[in-house]
Write an enzyme that holds these catalytic residues in place. Structure first.
Site, PDB file in Angstrom:
ATOM      1  N   LYS A   1      -9.630  -0.850 -11.900  1.00 47.09           N
ATOM      2  CA  LYS A   1      -9.329  -0.701 -10.483  1.00 47.09           C
ATOM      3  C   LYS A   1      -9.906  -1.903  -9.747  1.00 47.09           C
ATOM      4  CE  LYS A   1      -9.996   2.388  -6.587  1.00 47.09           C
ATOM      5  NZ  LYS A   1     -10.377   3.745  -6.192  1.00 47.09           N
TER       6      LYS A   1
ATOM      7  N   LYS B   1      -4.716  -0.327 -11.441  1.00 47.98           N
ATOM      8  CA  LYS B   1      -4.484  -0.112 -10.019  1.00 47.98           C
ATOM      9  C   LYS B   1      -4.982  -1.293  -9.221  1.00 47.98           C
ATOM     10  CE  LYS B   1      -6.122   3.005  -6.505  1.00 47.98           C
ATOM     11  NZ  LYS B   1      -7.098   3.985  -6.182  1.00 47.98           N
TER      12      LYS B   1
HETATM   13  C1  PBG Z   1     -10.687   6.479  -3.821  1.00 48.59           C
HETATM   14  C2  PBG Z   1      -9.305   6.016  -4.025  1.00 48.59           C
HETATM   15  C3  PBG Z   1      -8.645   4.960  -3.384  1.00 48.59           C
HETATM   16  C4  PBG Z   1      -7.326   5.024  -3.818  1.00 48.59           C
HETATM   17  C5  PBG Z   1      -7.219   6.077  -4.727  1.00 48.59           C
HETATM   18  N1  PBG Z   1      -8.473   6.674  -4.856  1.00 48.59           N
HETATM   19  C6  PBG Z   1      -9.089   3.995  -2.348  1.00 48.59           C
HETATM   20  C7  PBG Z   1     -10.230   3.121  -2.551  1.00 48.59           C
HETATM   21  O1  PBG Z   1     -10.750   2.947  -3.647  1.00 48.59           O
HETATM   22  O2  PBG Z   1     -10.667   2.576  -1.537  1.00 48.59           O
HETATM   23  C8  PBG Z   1      -6.227   4.125  -3.340  1.00 48.59           C
HETATM   24  C9  PBG Z   1      -4.847   4.640  -3.500  1.00 48.59           C
HETATM   25  C10 PBG Z   1      -3.815   3.975  -2.653  1.00 48.59           C
HETATM   26  O3  PBG Z   1      -4.065   2.984  -1.952  1.00 48.59           O
HETATM   27  O4  PBG Z   1      -2.684   4.485  -2.682  1.00 48.59           O
HETATM   28  N2  PBG Z   1     -11.675   6.027  -4.647  1.00 48.59           N
END
Ligand code: PBG
Length: 329
Positions: free
Chosen positions: A201, A255
């Site tokens: 991520k 992601k």
């Molecule tokens: C939370 C999380 C996030 C997303 C999914 N789980 C945001 C972040 O890490 O700030 C993002 C998903 C999206 O932008 O569609 N940890």
């Protein structure tokens, strides 16, 4: 590559001439089986609330969820993902609401699992929807403390598993949390609860609309670069995945999605584990706005999702899931 022939013996346009022929040589297809549908849940009764930065996506109160589940089942979508919009008044520095067995996610899990056994439910494990500073863990000396956070994430995972969650999805990027969560699940009789690790991520600029949706955007102080990955890196992704496989992940996620197709391919080329892609909120909104103002055609949605299949993704989390599943039928 050898034996590719040469013009004029070889004319690649021949196979493209007719629609039936194009279908015969098609290398990738998208089916509803490839889709995971994220749903934002809020408090209250009979609420369907617009999210300004995500046209066409809504926050739904728990009592409306059954309708959405029926819809997903009808369209053969295998799994939904639940995300909470927690009222500001319930947020604190430690994200305590994450461990409340009457929080929105727990209520939603109980309701759905009572009546629907044949759809998968995945839940994020991370504290950002519950903290008043918008970070995924607890803060000590201006730094998200890894090991203290993991202790809370273990409890959050156990709670969600008890409420009927099928797939625990840690999205927090703390080190070592997959192994710790796996151990705790097993010790408590949840050895068949799956773990989808957000293994790769990135600290991305494409999460803005999601943070609006869960109400953490205005609260977030600073950025998430000391725990989420640096987007200048790719080999580091292999280390993240290798560790999570060793720690017991059942699937891994990359992601965001479209800017990271190379990473999906890299992981598929190096590991045999199922890889999921997350087409995140910023990507959704860009495409949706382009369609709404007629800059691009609706078919851009399908095109964007097929790119994940080409790269090797097994499934895609996308806010377009319901809409595209409807079209695929
Ligand atoms: C939370 C999380 C996030 C997303 C999914 N789980 C945001 C972040 O890490 O700030 C993002 C998903 C999206 O932008 O569609 N940890």
């Amino acid at each position: 590559m050898k034996n590719i022939g040469s013009y004029p013996n070889t004319r690649l346009r021949r196979n493209r001439k007719k629609e039936w022929s194009r279908r015969l040589v098609q290398e990738n297809t998208l089916s509803p089986n490839d889709l995971i549908w994220p749903i934002f849940v809020c408090e209250g009764k009979n609420i369907k609330e617009r999210i300004k930065t995500m046209p066409g996506v809504y926050r739904h109160s728990v009592d409306r969820l059954e309708k959405l589940i029926e819809n997903a089942l009808n369209k053969k979508i295998p799994m939904i993902a639940l995300f909470p919009n927690t009222p500001s008044s319930k947020k604190d520095a430690k994200g305590s609401e994450a461990l409340n067995k009457n929080n929105i996610i727990c209520k939603a899990l109980r309701l759905i699992k009572k009546n629907y056994k044949e759809i998968g439910i995945m839940c994020d494990v991370a504290l950002d929807p519950y903290t008043n500073h918008g970070h995924d863990g607890i803060i000590k000396d201006n730094y998200v403390d890894n090991d203290k956070t993991v202790k809370i994430l273990i409890k959050q995972s156990l709670l969600q598993a008890e409420m009927g969650c099928d797939v625990i999805a840690p999205s927090d990027m703390m080190d070592g949390r997959i192994g710790e969560i796996r151990k705790a699940l097993d010790k408590n009789g949840h050895e068949l609860v799956q773990i989808l690790s957000y293994a790769v991520k990135y600290a991305s600029n494409f999460y803005g609309p999601f943070r609006d949706a869960v109400g953490s955007k205005k609260k977030l102080k600073g950025d998430k670069k000391n725990y989420q990955m640096d987007f200048n890196n790719s080999k580091e992704a292999l280390r993240e995945v290798a560790l999570d496989i060793k720690e017991g992940a059942d699937f891994v996620m990359v992601k965001p999605g479209m800017p990271y197709l190379d990473i999906i391919k890299l992981i598929k080329d190096n590991f045999k584990i199922p890889v999921f892609a997350y087409q995140v909120s910023g990507e959704y909104s860009l495409i949706r706005n382009g369609i709404n103002n007629k800059t691009i055609n609706e078919d851009a949605i399908l095109e964007s999702l097929i790119s994940f299949k080409r790269a090797g993704a097994n499934a895609i989390i996308t806010y377009f899931a319901e809409e595209i599943a409807r079209k695929l039928r």
